[in-house]
Design an enzyme around this catalytic site. Structure first.
Site, mmCIF file in Angstrom:
data_model
loop_
_atom_site.group_PDB
_atom_site.id
_atom_site.type_symbol
_atom_site.label_atom_id
_atom_site.label_comp_id
_atom_site.label_asym_id
_atom_site.label_seq_id
_atom_site.Cartn_x
_atom_site.Cartn_y
_atom_site.Cartn_z
ATOM 1 C CE LYS A 188 11.504 -9.554 -35.709
ATOM 2 N NZ LYS A 188 12.006 -10.849 -35.227
ATOM 3 C CB VAL A 244 14.735 -5.073 -34.615
ATOM 4 C CG1 VAL A 244 15.505 -5.949 -35.598
ATOM 5 C CG2 VAL A 244 13.999 -3.964 -35.373
ATOM 6 C CB THR A 252 -1.450 -3.593 -28.599
ATOM 7 O OG1 THR A 252 -0.920 -2.771 -29.643
ATOM 8 C CG2 THR A 252 -1.912 -2.718 -27.441
ATOM 9 C CD GLU A 261 3.392 -16.343 -33.379
ATOM 10 O OE1 GLU A 261 2.260 -16.620 -32.890
ATOM 11 O OE2 GLU A 261 4.274 -15.733 -32.748
ATOM 12 C CG ASN A 276 3.979 -15.071 -23.173
ATOM 13 O OD1 ASN A 276 3.302 -15.359 -22.193
ATOM 14 N ND2 ASN A 276 3.965 -15.797 -24.280
ATOM 15 C CD GLU A 326 17.764 -1.002 -28.447
ATOM 16 O OE1 GLU A 326 17.858 -1.523 -29.581
ATOM 17 O OE2 GLU A 326 18.353 0.034 -28.128
ATOM 18 N N GLY A 362 7.000 -23.823 -29.559
ATOM 19 C CA GLY A 362 6.777 -22.397 -29.387
ATOM 20 C C GLY A 362 7.555 -21.519 -30.338
ATOM 21 C CG ASP A 375 8.701 -11.151 -38.011
ATOM 22 O OD1 ASP A 375 8.098 -10.453 -37.185
ATOM 23 O OD2 ASP A 375 9.862 -11.576 -37.816
ATOM 24 N N GLY A 386 4.973 -8.398 -21.782
ATOM 25 C CA GLY A 386 4.544 -7.433 -20.779
ATOM 26 C C GLY A 386 4.748 -7.948 -19.370
#
Length: 344
Positions: free
Chosen positions: A227, A155, A99, A212, A13, A152, A209, A223, A15
């Site tokens: 960060k 985070v 990735t 996860e 998404n 950039e 959404g 996570d 990319g």
């Protein structure tokens, strides 16, 4: 007209959002900056790859993926090239690493960046893993090889945190960083406060959404730990890894805890923090009581906030309000523009 060639590792998404911004802004970039930006390669984990040294048709690439779920083998640019093969043998000026995250090692994303920089290619990453696990090494390699290295998006999507430090807070020493950086836990805590059952909240979040399929990395604070580690490594030269963060998730927070907080005029937020103590940076991620009506309490839903305390500019607060994929794509785009601006 000078040409800058990009190789994209990953085309999810974020990319595709980046590719759409790039395609839309290419005429303006040509006119105002005198550069044409082409994408020569795109790799994915299971949907095929594309490669054409003269440049790919980006609109065709994202259309195939969104309509078919994979790149068509009939596409003249179709390739079986892996991400590492593209890094090591492809023709490009800038590698763009997008990735999937391995939150416990930062690999293979870090290896992709290493190999690219060893070829004296510039590097942009939207993957927080390399910054959380190998930032000092990668920064040193970039300096040794004389290439640019930007991150950039890692985070707070496209919010200019690292750019702010680099461009407008020069010679300021950052002494403390704090914030609410994980939107999943923000959402879950708010929905629990409405009296909803934990499992119902997770199921609702998955449908929307926000959550996860496996929410453990968010709920257990990993996570957020990655960060805050990335922030501290860049802004405070902490040289730490996520496993060194004092980490407590929200998995044990109950409705009784939330009600007790409310009765005392407070709300619970998963707060990330890094402080400088006796020359060492200490990092933590933990559920924290914050006053209702405070700035931190007002950060809701998918919004996030970071507060940076400096010696010369005091405390600065940056809030990102309800971001979507456009902001993430723009973060990558802004890093690519920095490469263009500083290209030698």
């Amino acid at each position: 007209m000078r040409t800058l060639k990009l190789a994209l590792l990953g085309f999810g998404n974020a990319g595709r959002a980046f590719a759409k911004i790039l395609e839309d802004k290419r005429p303006a970039i040509r006119e105002t900056m005198g550069w044409d930006i082409l994408v020569t390669g795109i790799t994915t984990g299971s949907r095929g790859s594309l490669y054409a040294a003269e440049g790919l048709d980006l609109q065709k690439a994202w259309s195939e993926l969104e309509e078919k779920g994979h790149f068509e083998q009939s596409n003249r640019a179709y390739s079986t090239m892996t991400s590492l093969e593209l890094v090591e043998t492809g023709e490009y000026d800038v590698i763009v690493e997008m990735t999937p995250l391995n939150i416990f090692t930062g690999e293979p994303a870090s290896e992709h960046l290493r190999k690219a920089m060893e070829r004296k290619k510039h590097a942009v990453t939207a993957n927080k893993g390399p910054i959380a696990w190998h930032y000092k090494e990668l920064k040193a390699l970039a300096e040794k090889q004389g290439v640019q290295f930007y991150y950039e998006t890692t985070v707070m999507d496209g919010t200019p945190i690292f750019n702010l430090k680099d461009e407008t807070l020069r010679f300021c020493q950052v002494t403390e960083v704090s914030g609410i950086l994980n939107t999943t836990t923000n959402f879950v805590l708010e929905e629990l406060a409405k009296g909803k059952a934990y499992e119902d909240v997770l199921q609702e979040g998955k449908k929307l959404g926000f959550v996860e399929a496996d929410p453990s990395m968010d709920i257990e604070g990993w996570d957020a730990a990655a960060k805050v580690t990335a922030l501290l490594n860049v802004l405070m030269e902490a040289d730490i890894t996520p496993d060194q963060v004092e980490r407590t998730g929200i998995e044990h927070i109950t409705i009784e805890d939330i009600k007790a907080a409310e009765e005392n005029g407070k709300v619970i937020k998963l707060l990330c923090q890094g402080t400088l103590e006796a020359g060492q940076v200490k990092a933590s991620v933990q559920p924290t009581l914050v006053e209702k009506g405070s700035l931190l309490a007002a950060v809701e839903g998918t919004s996030s906030v970071v507060q940076i305390t400096t010696d010369l500019m005091g405390k600065l607060t940056i809030i990102e309000h309800d971001p979507d994929l456009v902001q993430t794509g723009y973060g990558v785009f802004s890093d690519v523009l920095r490469v263009v601006k500083n290209f030698v």
